[in-house]
Design an enzyme around this catalytic site. Structure first.
Site, PDB file in Angstrom:
ATOM      1  N   LEU A  28       0.832  -1.212   0.000  1.00  0.00           N
ATOM      2  CA  LEU A  28       0.000   0.000   0.000  1.00  0.00           C
ATOM      3  C   LEU A  28       0.865   1.259   0.000  1.00  0.00           C
ATOM      4  CD1 LEU A  28      -2.646   1.637   0.570  1.00  0.00           C
ATOM      5  CD2 LEU A  28      -2.238   1.169   3.008  1.00  0.00           C
ATOM      6  N   TYR A 159       3.401  -7.700  16.957  1.00  0.00           N
ATOM      7  CA  TYR A 159       3.799  -6.685  15.957  1.00  0.00           C
ATOM      8  C   TYR A 159       4.404  -5.471  16.644  1.00  0.00           C
ATOM      9  CZ  TYR A 159       2.673  -3.103  12.343  1.00  0.00           C
ATOM     10  OH  TYR A 159       2.704  -2.071  11.425  1.00  0.00           O
ATOM     11  N   ASN A 188      -2.851   5.031  11.043  1.00  0.00           N
ATOM     12  CA  ASN A 188      -3.495   4.088  10.112  1.00  0.00           C
ATOM     13  C   ASN A 188      -3.506   4.658   8.689  1.00  0.00           C
ATOM     14  OD1 ASN A 188      -4.309   3.351  12.804  1.00  0.00           O
ATOM     15  ND2 ASN A 188      -5.793   1.967  11.861  1.00  0.00           N
TER      16      ASN A 188
HETATM   17  P1  NAP Z   1       1.483  -4.041   2.844  1.00  0.00           P
HETATM   18  O1  NAP Z   1       0.568  -3.373   1.893  1.00  0.00           O
HETATM   19  O2  NAP Z   1       1.069  -5.287   3.542  1.00  0.00           O
HETATM   20  O3  NAP Z   1       2.873  -4.321   2.067  1.00  0.00           O
HETATM   21  C1  NAP Z   1       3.882  -5.036   2.737  1.00  0.00           C
HETATM   22  C2  NAP Z   1       5.100  -5.032   1.853  1.00  0.00           C
HETATM   23  O4  NAP Z   1       6.120  -5.777   2.498  1.00  0.00           O
HETATM   24  C3  NAP Z   1       4.839  -5.665   0.496  1.00  0.00           C
HETATM   25  O5  NAP Z   1       5.577  -5.001  -0.508  1.00  0.00           O
HETATM   26  C4  NAP Z   1       5.367  -7.077   0.699  1.00  0.00           C
HETATM   27  O6  NAP Z   1       5.827  -7.681  -0.490  1.00  0.00           O
HETATM   28  C5  NAP Z   1       6.542  -6.802   1.621  1.00  0.00           C
HETATM   29  N1  NAP Z   1       6.909  -7.990   2.376  1.00  0.00           N
HETATM   30  C6  NAP Z   1       6.140  -8.679   3.260  1.00  0.00           C
HETATM   31  N2  NAP Z   1       6.829  -9.725   3.732  1.00  0.00           N
HETATM   32  C7  NAP Z   1       8.052  -9.708   3.132  1.00  0.00           C
HETATM   33  C8  NAP Z   1       9.195 -10.526   3.191  1.00  0.00           C
HETATM   34  N3  NAP Z   1       9.252 -11.596   3.973  1.00  0.00           N
HETATM   35  N4  NAP Z   1      10.270 -10.197   2.429  1.00  0.00           N
HETATM   36  C9  NAP Z   1      10.232  -9.113   1.626  1.00  0.00           C
HETATM   37  N5  NAP Z   1       9.184  -8.277   1.520  1.00  0.00           N
HETATM   38  C10 NAP Z   1       8.100  -8.595   2.274  1.00  0.00           C
HETATM   39  O7  NAP Z   1       1.928  -3.034   3.982  1.00  0.00           O
HETATM   40  P2  NAP Z   1       1.828  -1.440   4.043  1.00  0.00           P
HETATM   41  O8  NAP Z   1       0.504  -1.075   4.603  1.00  0.00           O
HETATM   42  O9  NAP Z   1       2.281  -0.869   2.746  1.00  0.00           O
HETATM   43  O10 NAP Z   1       2.908  -1.110   5.180  1.00  0.00           O
HETATM   44  C11 NAP Z   1       4.163  -0.569   4.853  1.00  0.00           C
HETATM   45  C12 NAP Z   1       4.829  -0.170   6.147  1.00  0.00           C
HETATM   46  O11 NAP Z   1       4.008   0.796   6.820  1.00  0.00           O
HETATM   47  C13 NAP Z   1       4.999  -1.331   7.115  1.00  0.00           C
HETATM   48  O12 NAP Z   1       6.280  -1.262   7.736  1.00  0.00           O
HETATM   49  C14 NAP Z   1       3.896  -1.123   8.137  1.00  0.00           C
HETATM   50  O13 NAP Z   1       4.261  -1.675   9.399  1.00  0.00           O
HETATM   51  C15 NAP Z   1       3.795   0.366   8.168  1.00  0.00           C
HETATM   52  N6  NAP Z   1       2.485   0.880   8.624  1.00  0.00           N
HETATM   53  C16 NAP Z   1       1.348   0.533   7.948  1.00  0.00           C
HETATM   54  C17 NAP Z   1       0.119   1.033   8.403  1.00  0.00           C
HETATM   55  C18 NAP Z   1      -1.184   0.707   7.701  1.00  0.00           C
HETATM   56  O14 NAP Z   1      -2.256   1.093   8.221  1.00  0.00           O
HETATM   57  N7  NAP Z   1      -1.165   0.040   6.549  1.00  0.00           N
HETATM   58  C19 NAP Z   1       0.081   1.865   9.530  1.00  0.00           C
HETATM   59  C20 NAP Z   1       1.265   2.200  10.169  1.00  0.00           C
HETATM   60  C21 NAP Z   1       2.477   1.694   9.707  1.00  0.00           C
HETATM   61  P3  NAP Z   1       4.781  -8.492  -1.430  1.00  0.00           P
HETATM   62  O15 NAP Z   1       3.837  -7.481  -1.959  1.00  0.00           O
HETATM   63  O16 NAP Z   1       5.642  -9.102  -2.479  1.00  0.00           O
HETATM   64  O17 NAP Z   1       4.119  -9.500  -0.530  1.00  0.00           O
HETATM   65  O1  GFB Z   2      -7.538  -1.159  10.876  1.00  0.00           O
HETATM   66  P1  GFB Z   2      -7.944  -2.055  11.999  1.00  0.00           P
HETATM   67  O2  GFB Z   2      -8.197  -3.484  11.664  1.00  0.00           O
HETATM   68  O3  GFB Z   2      -6.826  -2.092  13.110  1.00  0.00           O
HETATM   69  O4  GFB Z   2      -9.242  -1.408  12.680  1.00  0.00           O
HETATM   70  P2  GFB Z   2      -6.510  -1.152  14.368  1.00  0.00           P
HETATM   71  C1  GFB Z   2      -9.936  -2.146  13.639  1.00  0.00           C
HETATM   72  C2  GFB Z   2     -11.186  -1.390  14.085  1.00  0.00           C
HETATM   73  O5  GFB Z   2     -12.146  -1.349  13.004  1.00  0.00           O
HETATM   74  C3  GFB Z   2     -11.848  -2.137  15.229  1.00  0.00           C
HETATM   75  C4  GFB Z   2     -13.299  -2.125  13.376  1.00  0.00           C
HETATM   76  O6  GFB Z   2     -12.561  -1.233  16.026  1.00  0.00           O
HETATM   77  C5  GFB Z   2     -12.800  -3.066  14.477  1.00  0.00           C
HETATM   78  O7  GFB Z   2     -13.902  -3.507  15.288  1.00  0.00           O
HETATM   79  N1  GFB Z   2     -13.806  -2.851  12.196  1.00  0.00           N
HETATM   80  C6  GFB Z   2     -15.099  -2.868  11.803  1.00  0.00           C
HETATM   81  C7  GFB Z   2     -13.087  -3.624  11.377  1.00  0.00           C
HETATM   82  N2  GFB Z   2     -15.246  -3.673  10.734  1.00  0.00           N
HETATM   83  C8  GFB Z   2     -13.989  -4.154  10.446  1.00  0.00           C
HETATM   84  C9  GFB Z   2     -13.500  -5.015   9.432  1.00  0.00           C
HETATM   85  O8  GFB Z   2     -14.254  -5.529   8.586  1.00  0.00           O
HETATM   86  N3  GFB Z   2     -12.160  -5.266   9.422  1.00  0.00           N
HETATM   87  C10 GFB Z   2     -11.316  -4.716  10.354  1.00  0.00           C
HETATM   88  N4  GFB Z   2     -10.003  -4.988  10.287  1.00  0.00           N
HETATM   89  N5  GFB Z   2     -11.752  -3.901  11.357  1.00  0.00           N
HETATM   90  C11 GFB Z   2      -4.131  -1.986  13.754  1.00  0.00           C
HETATM   91  C12 GFB Z   2      -3.039  -2.836  14.348  1.00  0.00           C
HETATM   92  O9  GFB Z   2      -5.067  -1.692  14.774  1.00  0.00           O
HETATM   93  O10 GFB Z   2      -3.630  -0.758  13.292  1.00  0.00           O
HETATM   94  C13 GFB Z   2      -1.998  -3.114  13.306  1.00  0.00           C
HETATM   95  O11 GFB Z   2      -3.588  -4.057  14.832  1.00  0.00           O
HETATM   96  C14 GFB Z   2      -1.603  -1.867  12.548  1.00  0.00           C
HETATM   97  O12 GFB Z   2      -0.874  -3.667  13.949  1.00  0.00           O
HETATM   98  C15 GFB Z   2      -2.773  -0.981  12.201  1.00  0.00           C
HETATM   99  O13 GFB Z   2      -0.672  -1.137  13.259  1.00  0.00           O
HETATM  100  C16 GFB Z   2      -2.317   0.352  11.695  1.00  0.00           C
HETATM  101  O14 GFB Z   2      -6.414   0.273  13.968  1.00  0.00           O
HETATM  102  O15 GFB Z   2      -7.418  -1.510  15.463  1.00  0.00           O
END
Ligand code: NAP
Ligand code: GFB
Length: 342
Positions: A28, A159, A188
């Site tokens: 993403l 995590y 997020n």
């Molecule tokens: P994502 O969509 O799940 O993408 C994860 C990426 O990591 C993909 O490119 C994946 O490659 C790669 N990856 C996973 N396992 C791997 C492995 N074993 N070796 C090499 N590459 C690997 O995650 P994202 O949401 O973009 O997150 C990017 C960063 O932002 C992460 O460090 C995450 O902790 C951080 N972050 C995300 C959120 C959020 O809400 N999404 C919030 C806060 C911080 P493939 O596509 O080839 O599988």
């Molecule tokens: O993004 P999310 O899954 O993770 O959001 P967190 C969870 C919240 O959304 C909870 C509600 O309050 C859930 O009850 N929710 C409602 C849903 N419907 C859904 C659904 O269909 N799917 C999901 N996933 N939630 C994460 C961390 O916490 O935040 C990860 O666990 C990561 O490690 C991420 O850091 C950024 O915001 O709760």
């Protein structure tokens, strides 16, 4: 010879001596960053520099949990700087069901990337934590110096501890070797090209996918939990821009939060209502309160980011309004993913 054996000869495959390597380049955040680098004018604030080559890695090219594979891929590209995004990432329910997998996979990836970056004298590494790794019981707002002041929320302790350790690793590499390894703490994230898997997705892509299926199958749209928890959401393109600013301008080893303002929280119900509006869903909506709510809120302050961007001359950052960003994300889903969504 290092204690871990000779490094393989450097294959001359990187065309530039000024490579920026992005691990997790297909996810993403990585895909938003690639879109930015591909579209922003060269030399602009959020663009690449003239002589830079940006490489976006996926797990198919290298499993970063394997330090030898990591050494080889770094030997191939010889990066000058690294943005380390790769991680095992998932929403609340994925974390609750696989705490050890989230812990170990992320520990292995982070150790590989930081150790090989050190060995190959990478000039700067920017890694990624998350606002969900803050202590569950701590005075609000969440600020950078509070990251280690107590246990994280139980829903994602695996995590969270792996991610918090990045900050410890960064300080250890800097303290002993002077390495410029730092990190950011995004809130997020959502946007085009997210993970829409109903079991492992975060809330926004999960609800977009569920609302699509409810409309398609004429079934109720089910939101998990009470809908009361509050979240700050950052659009992936905005986050990618802030990452570029951090790469260019941020000089500290301590992390910096990358988030919308602390009072810019929306409830899960607000999110569901916005998705219903964007998808023009008119069917029944149900809240399944047998499912967990997770952390009630995690209000992070972006005061440090705001201050430092102003000091660097970047001015104040304009975040994309939530509803506009959500509409763009819904449209991307309908145009790209929904065609073969089950
Ligand atoms: P994502 O969509 O799940 O993408 C994860 C990426 O990591 C993909 O490119 C994946 O490659 C790669 N990856 C996973 N396992 C791997 C492995 N074993 N070796 C090499 N590459 C690997 O995650 P994202 O949401 O973009 O997150 C990017 C960063 O932002 C992460 O460090 C995450 O902790 C951080 N972050 C995300 C959120 C959020 O809400 N999404 C919030 C806060 C911080 P493939 O596509 O080839 O599988
Ligand atoms: O993004 P999310 O899954 O993770 O959001 P967190 C969870 C919240 O959304 C909870 C509600 O309050 C859930 O009850 N929710 C409602 C849903 N419907 C859904 C659904 O269909 N799917 C999901 N996933 N939630 C994460 C961390 O916490 O935040 C990860 O666990 C990561 O490690 C991420 O850091 C950024 O915001 O709760």
């Amino acid at each position: 010879m290092s204690s871990i054996g000779q490094l393989p000869p450097t294959p001359v495959s990187a065309t530039s001596s000024n490579v920026v390597l992005v691990t997790g380049g297909t996810g993403l955040v990585g895909s938003a960053m690639k879109n930015l680098i591909d579209t922003e004018p060269v030399g602009s604030s959020f663009g690449k520099k003239k002589d830079e080559e940006w490489v976006f890695l996926s797990s198919s090219e290298c499993d970063l949990r394997d330090i030898q594979q990591t050494r080889e891929i770094f030997g191939k590209y010889r990066p000058r700087m690294v943005i380390h995004l790769a991680a095992r990432v998932g929403g609340l329910f994925a974390n609750m069901s696989s705490q050890h997998t989230f812990l170990r996979d992320n520990l292995l990836m982070n150790d590989s990337v930081l150790q090989i970056s050190h060995e190959m004298k990478v000039e700067k590494v920017v890694s990624c934590l998350s606002t969900c790794v803050f202590p569950d019981k701590v005075e609000y707002p969440l600020t950078e110096e509070k990251i280690h002041l107590g246990p994280p929320h139980s829903s994602n302790f695996g995590y969270s501890h792996a991610k918090r350790l990045i900050d410890v690793q960064n300080h250890a590499y800097h303290d002993q070797f002077g390495d410029q390894f730092t990190s950011v703490i995004p809130t997020n994230v959502f946007g085009p090209g997210d993970n829409y898997n109903l079991e492992s997705a975060h809330v926004i892509p999960g609800l977009i996918h569920k609302c699509y299926l409810a409309k398609k199958n004429n079934t109720p749209f089910t939101v998990f939990g009470s809908g009361r928890p509050l979240r700050q959401f950052i659009f992936s393109r905005d986050l990618a821009k802030l990452f570029i600013w951090v790469l260019r301008e941020y000089k500290e080893i301590d992390p910096v939060i990358l988030s919308v303002a602390e009072d810019d929280e929306v409830s899960i119900k607000d999110v569901a209502d916005a998705i219903i509006e964007a998808m023009e869903f008119t069917g029944p909506v149900e809240y399944d309160t047998s499912k967990a709510d997770g952390q009630y809120r995690k209000p992070a302050s972006n005061a440090k980011l705001t201050r430092l961007m102003k000091e660097s001359g970047a001015g104040s950052f304009e975040f994309t309004p939530f509803k506009i960003a959500l509409k763009e994300s819904v449209d991307w889903f309908l145009n790209h993913y929904a065609t073969d969504a089950r």
